[in-house]
Enzyme design. Structure first.
Site, PDB file in Angstrom:
ATOM      1  N   GLY A 122       9.231 -14.862   8.111  1.00 43.18           N
ATOM      2  CA  GLY A 122       8.750 -16.196   8.475  1.00 43.18           C
ATOM      3  C   GLY A 122       9.890 -17.136   8.829  1.00 43.18           C
ATOM      4  CB  THR A 149      -0.963 -14.372  -2.041  1.00 38.67           C
ATOM      5  OG1 THR A 149      -0.678 -15.167  -3.194  1.00 38.67           O
ATOM      6  CG2 THR A 149      -0.220 -14.918  -0.845  1.00 38.67           C
ATOM      7  CB  THR A 198       2.675  -3.831   6.802  1.00 38.35           C
ATOM      8  OG1 THR A 198       3.375  -2.638   6.429  1.00 38.35           O
ATOM      9  CG2 THR A 198       1.446  -3.911   5.912  1.00 38.35           C
ATOM     10  CG  ASP A 199       4.769   0.703   8.790  1.00 35.71           C
ATOM     11  OD1 ASP A 199       4.730   0.097   7.695  1.00 35.71           O
ATOM     12  OD2 ASP A 199       5.801   1.271   9.219  1.00 35.71           O
ATOM     13  CD  GLU A 200       4.470  -0.487   3.037  1.00 41.93           C
ATOM     14  OE1 GLU A 200       3.931  -0.288   1.943  1.00 41.93           O
ATOM     15  OE2 GLU A 200       5.598  -0.982   3.160  1.00 41.93           O
ATOM     16  CE1 TYR A 215       2.497  -6.137   1.420  1.00 42.32           C
ATOM     17  CE2 TYR A 215       3.164  -3.907   2.004  1.00 42.32           C
ATOM     18  CZ  TYR A 215       3.021  -5.236   2.330  1.00 42.32           C
ATOM     19  OH  TYR A 215       3.382  -5.682   3.585  1.00 42.32           O
ATOM     20  CE  LYS A 264       0.133  -7.906   5.277  1.00 40.35           C
ATOM     21  NZ  LYS A 264       0.337  -9.354   5.581  1.00 40.35           N
ATOM     22  CG  ASN A 301      14.564   5.843   1.888  1.00 37.88           C
ATOM     23  OD1 ASN A 301      14.329   5.252   2.943  1.00 37.88           O
ATOM     24  ND2 ASN A 301      13.670   5.981   0.921  1.00 37.88           N
TER      25      ASN A 301
HETATM   26  P1  TYD Z   1      11.083  -0.918   0.534  1.00 37.64           P
HETATM   27  O1  TYD Z   1      12.184  -1.759   1.094  1.00 37.64           O
HETATM   28  O2  TYD Z   1      10.502  -1.299  -0.780  1.00 37.64           O
HETATM   29  O3  TYD Z   1       9.969  -0.864   1.684  1.00 37.64           O
HETATM   30  P2  TYD Z   1       8.594   0.006   1.749  1.00 37.64           P
HETATM   31  O4  TYD Z   1       8.420   0.811   0.537  1.00 37.64           O
HETATM   32  O5  TYD Z   1       7.591  -1.070   1.861  1.00 37.64           O
HETATM   33  O6  TYD Z   1       8.754   0.844   2.959  1.00 37.64           O
HETATM   34  O7  TYD Z   1      11.569   0.592   0.425  1.00 37.64           O
HETATM   35  C1  TYD Z   1      12.003   1.312   1.557  1.00 37.64           C
HETATM   36  C2  TYD Z   1      12.281   2.739   1.113  1.00 37.64           C
HETATM   37  O8  TYD Z   1      13.380   2.734   0.197  1.00 37.64           O
HETATM   38  C3  TYD Z   1      11.130   3.382   0.371  1.00 37.64           C
HETATM   39  O9  TYD Z   1      11.080   4.770   0.701  1.00 37.64           O
HETATM   40  C4  TYD Z   1      11.495   3.209  -1.083  1.00 37.64           C
HETATM   41  C5  TYD Z   1      13.005   3.302  -1.056  1.00 37.64           C
HETATM   42  N1  TYD Z   1      13.701   2.547  -2.127  1.00 37.64           N
HETATM   43  C6  TYD Z   1      14.653   3.197  -2.933  1.00 37.64           C
HETATM   44  O10 TYD Z   1      14.926   4.397  -2.792  1.00 37.64           O
HETATM   45  N2  TYD Z   1      15.293   2.453  -3.906  1.00 37.64           N
HETATM   46  C7  TYD Z   1      15.026   1.136  -4.108  1.00 37.64           C
HETATM   47  O11 TYD Z   1      15.639   0.527  -5.023  1.00 37.64           O
HETATM   48  C8  TYD Z   1      14.063   0.478  -3.263  1.00 37.64           C
HETATM   49  C9  TYD Z   1      13.743  -0.977  -3.439  1.00 37.64           C
HETATM   50  C10 TYD Z   1      13.436   1.225  -2.278  1.00 37.64           C
END
Ligand code: TYD
Length: 343
Positions: free
Chosen positions: A18, A105, A130-132, A155, A159, A254
């Site tokens: 935002g 919310t 979101t794509d989620e 979450y 959404k 990741n």
């Molecule tokens: P995140 O930023 O929470 O986004 P989302 O789950 O909504 O995609 O997490 C991104 C990816 O990173 C997800 O596979 C979870 C991983 N992750 C970790 O491995 N360690 C962490 O501390 C966090 C916050 C996320």
């Protein structure tokens, strides 16, 4: 892209995307006025917009999107004719700890804003999603706008609830609404509970980088600036009642992202620490964004490698911003969620 004009209500404008969007509109669309309605929760930070606070085209109203009376009053008093609805609780791990605020919310808040928008007769309602909502993918494929909605986390479920309400307001009342669904964003001002900024601030402090499970989860990464340009494009030229995926094609594992952050910050890989996995952790997200390219001519411009470099540099230069966050409520969350755990 055509210029935006009139008065645009941005809900949740103190948050990560935002606040980037408010700044983007003020810079790129000189005929637009922006009203930012934000509750300023833990993730909303007035410092995110300190540089534009005195702009004559910008108004800030501190309010909750669930407060129907105030939302309606702001729409009338400010003569709002377009809405971009960001306001939401967004962190999956927090939704696993406690989902109540997410339903309030994200679902009820969206209903309130939709209802006010309908009564005020706005000419555009853009719902940022979101794509989620699509759930998780295996090793191949990508979600299109007509993929089934199969949310896995509280979450994502909240959404999805909001998305289907937006759809219903369009079909039932003819509200000129559009939904966008983005892949994972990264950029300046992202709260350091999310993966990329968490890894960066921990690396900058020489703290362990907590990797969930095997770390082989895949996310698609879009720079917030590209996302803002996509949202402005959809607001100006998108078709009512449509959904547009906003993706980048930049899929990353990741562990590779965390390793790159360690390299960019000059820290050793020994900081990588595998911790307990997230329950119901979605293996992979990927979006097919052919529709927005084809219909509206938008495409991402910031590739991941230079984008990540730039964002690491931003966090390096804005340590006052994130150190202040780290000293507040964040400490309790971090302790409750990560406290001393190892896999
Ligand atoms: P995140 O930023 O929470 O986004 P989302 O789950 O909504 O995609 O997490 C991104 C990816 O990173 C997800 O596979 C979870 C991983 N992750 C970790 O491995 N360690 C962490 O501390 C966090 C916050 C996320």
């Amino acid at each position: 892209m055509s210029d935006l004009s009139g008065t645009i209500l941005v809900t949740g404008g103190m948050g990560f995307i935002g606040s980037n969007f408010v700044r983007y509109l003020l810079r790129e669309h000189p005929a637009a006025r922006i009203v930012n309605l934000d509750k300023v929760t833990y993730a909303g930070n007035p410092r995110n917009l300190a540089d534009v606070a005195d702009d004559s085209r910008y108004v800030f109203v501190r309010a909750d999107v669930c407060d129907a009376h105030t939302v309606a009053e702001v729409l009338a008093a400010q003569r709002v004719d377009q809405i971009v609805h960001f306001a939401a609780e967004t962190h999956v791990d927090r939704s696993i700890l406690e989902a109540g605020d997410f339903i309030r919310t994200n679902v009820e808040g969206t209903r309130v804003v939709l209802e006010a928008a309908r009564k005020a007769g706005v000419r555009r309602f853009l719902h940022v999603s979101t794509d989620e909502v699509y759930g998780s993918l295996g090793a191949s494929g990508a979600f299109t706008e007509i993929s089934p909605l199969q949310p896995n986390s509280p979450y994502a479920a909240s959404k999805t609830g909001a998305d289907v309400l937006v759809r219903a307001y369009h079909v039932t009342y003819g509200l000129p609404a559009i939904i966008t669904r983005t892949c994972n964003n990264y950029g300046p001002y992202q709260f350091p509970e999310k993966f990329i900024p968490l890894m960066i601030v921990n690396a900058l402090r020489g703290e362990p980088l907590p990797i969930y499970g095997d770390g082989l989860y895949v996310r698609e990464w879009l720079h917030a600036e590209d996302h803002c340009r996509a949202l402005a494009t959809v607001l100006a030229a998108g078709r009512s009642g449509e959904v547009y995926n906003i993706g980048s094609g930049e899929e990353r594992v990741n562990l590779d992202v965390a390793r790159e952050i360690l390299r960019l910050t000059g820290q050793p890989e020994t900081l990588l620490t595998h911790v307990k996995d997230r329950p119901g952790h979605d293996r992979r997200y990927a979006l097919d964004h052919a529709k927005i390219r084809r219909e509206l001519g938008w495409k991402p411009e910031i590739s991941f490698a230079p984008g990540l470099r730039q964002v690491v540099e931003w966090y390096r230069q804005h340590d006052i911003w994130w150190r202040e966050i780290l000293s507040g409520e964040y400490r309790n969350y971090y302790q409750a969620h990560y406290g001393g755990q190892r896999d």
